[in-house]
Design a protein around this motif. Structure first.
Motif, short mmCIF file in Angstrom:
data_model
loop_
_atom_site.label_atom_id
_atom_site.label_comp_id
_atom_site.label_asym_id
_atom_site.label_seq_id
_atom_site.Cartn_x
_atom_site.Cartn_y
_atom_site.Cartn_z
N CYS A 20 -15.08 -1.90 1.96
CA CYS A 20 -15.22 -2.53 3.26
C CYS A 20 -13.96 -3.29 3.63
N VAL A 21 -13.63 -3.27 4.91
CA VAL A 21 -12.55 -4.10 5.42
C VAL A 21 -13.11 -4.96 6.55
N ASP A 35 -9.44 -7.03 2.83
CA ASP A 35 -10.45 -6.39 1.99
C ASP A 35 -11.63 -7.35 1.82
N THR A 36 -12.82 -6.88 2.13
CA THR A 36 -14.01 -7.72 2.03
C THR A 36 -14.25 -8.20 0.60
N LYS A 37 -13.93 -7.36 -0.39
CA LYS A 37 -14.18 -7.71 -1.79
C LYS A 37 -13.14 -8.69 -2.34
N ASP A 38 -11.99 -8.79 -1.69
CA ASP A 38 -10.91 -9.65 -2.18
C ASP A 38 -10.29 -10.41 -1.01
N ARG A 39 -11.06 -11.29 -0.43
CA ARG A 39 -10.62 -11.98 0.79
C ARG A 39 -9.40 -12.85 0.59
N LEU A 44 -3.24 -8.12 6.05
CA LEU A 44 -2.26 -7.34 6.81
C LEU A 44 -2.31 -7.78 8.26
N ALA A 45 -1.16 -7.84 8.91
CA ALA A 45 -1.10 -8.23 10.33
C ALA A 45 -0.43 -7.11 11.12
N PHE A 46 -1.02 -6.80 12.26
CA PHE A 46 -0.52 -5.75 13.15
C PHE A 46 -0.42 -6.30 14.56
N GLY A 47 0.49 -5.76 15.32
CA GLY A 47 0.51 -6.04 16.75
C GLY A 47 -0.65 -5.30 17.40
N PRO A 48 -1.17 -5.80 18.52
CA PRO A 48 -2.31 -5.15 19.16
C PRO A 48 -2.07 -3.68 19.50
N ALA A 49 -0.89 -3.32 20.00
CA ALA A 49 -0.62 -1.92 20.35
C ALA A 49 -0.62 -1.03 19.11
#
Length: 62
Positions: A20-21, A35-39, A44-49
Motif C-alpha cells: 500500500c502507498v 509506503d504505508t508499512k514504513d511511514r 517521495l515528492a512530485f510536482g503536480p504535473a
C-alpha cells in the motif's frame, strides 16, 4: 490551506498483500507519496504535473 500533509491510501493499493502507498496532494506545488508499512522510511515528492502524468500513464498501462 494547511501546511501539514493529509494522507490517504491510494485506491490502487492492494490491502490483502500489504502493498500500500499513501498520497498527500493537499500541499501547494507538490504531491507526497510514502509506503504505508514504513511511514518513517522516507517520502517521495512530485510536482503536480508530473504526478498527473504518472497517474495517467499508470491507468493506461496498469
Amino acid at each position: 490551506m494547511s501546511n501539514e500533509p493529509v494522507w490517504r491510501k491510494s485506491t490502487r493499493s492492494n490491502g490483502s498483500s500489504g502493498n500500500c502507498v499513501e498520497v498527500a496532494d493537499n500541499l501547494p506545488g507538490r504531491v507526497l507519496v510514502r509506503d504505508t508499512k514504513d511511514r518513517d522510511g522516507g517520502t517521495l515528492a512530485f510536482g503536480p504535473a508530473a504526478w498527473r502524468a504518472f497517474v495517467s500513464l499508470a491507468k493506461t498501462h496498469g
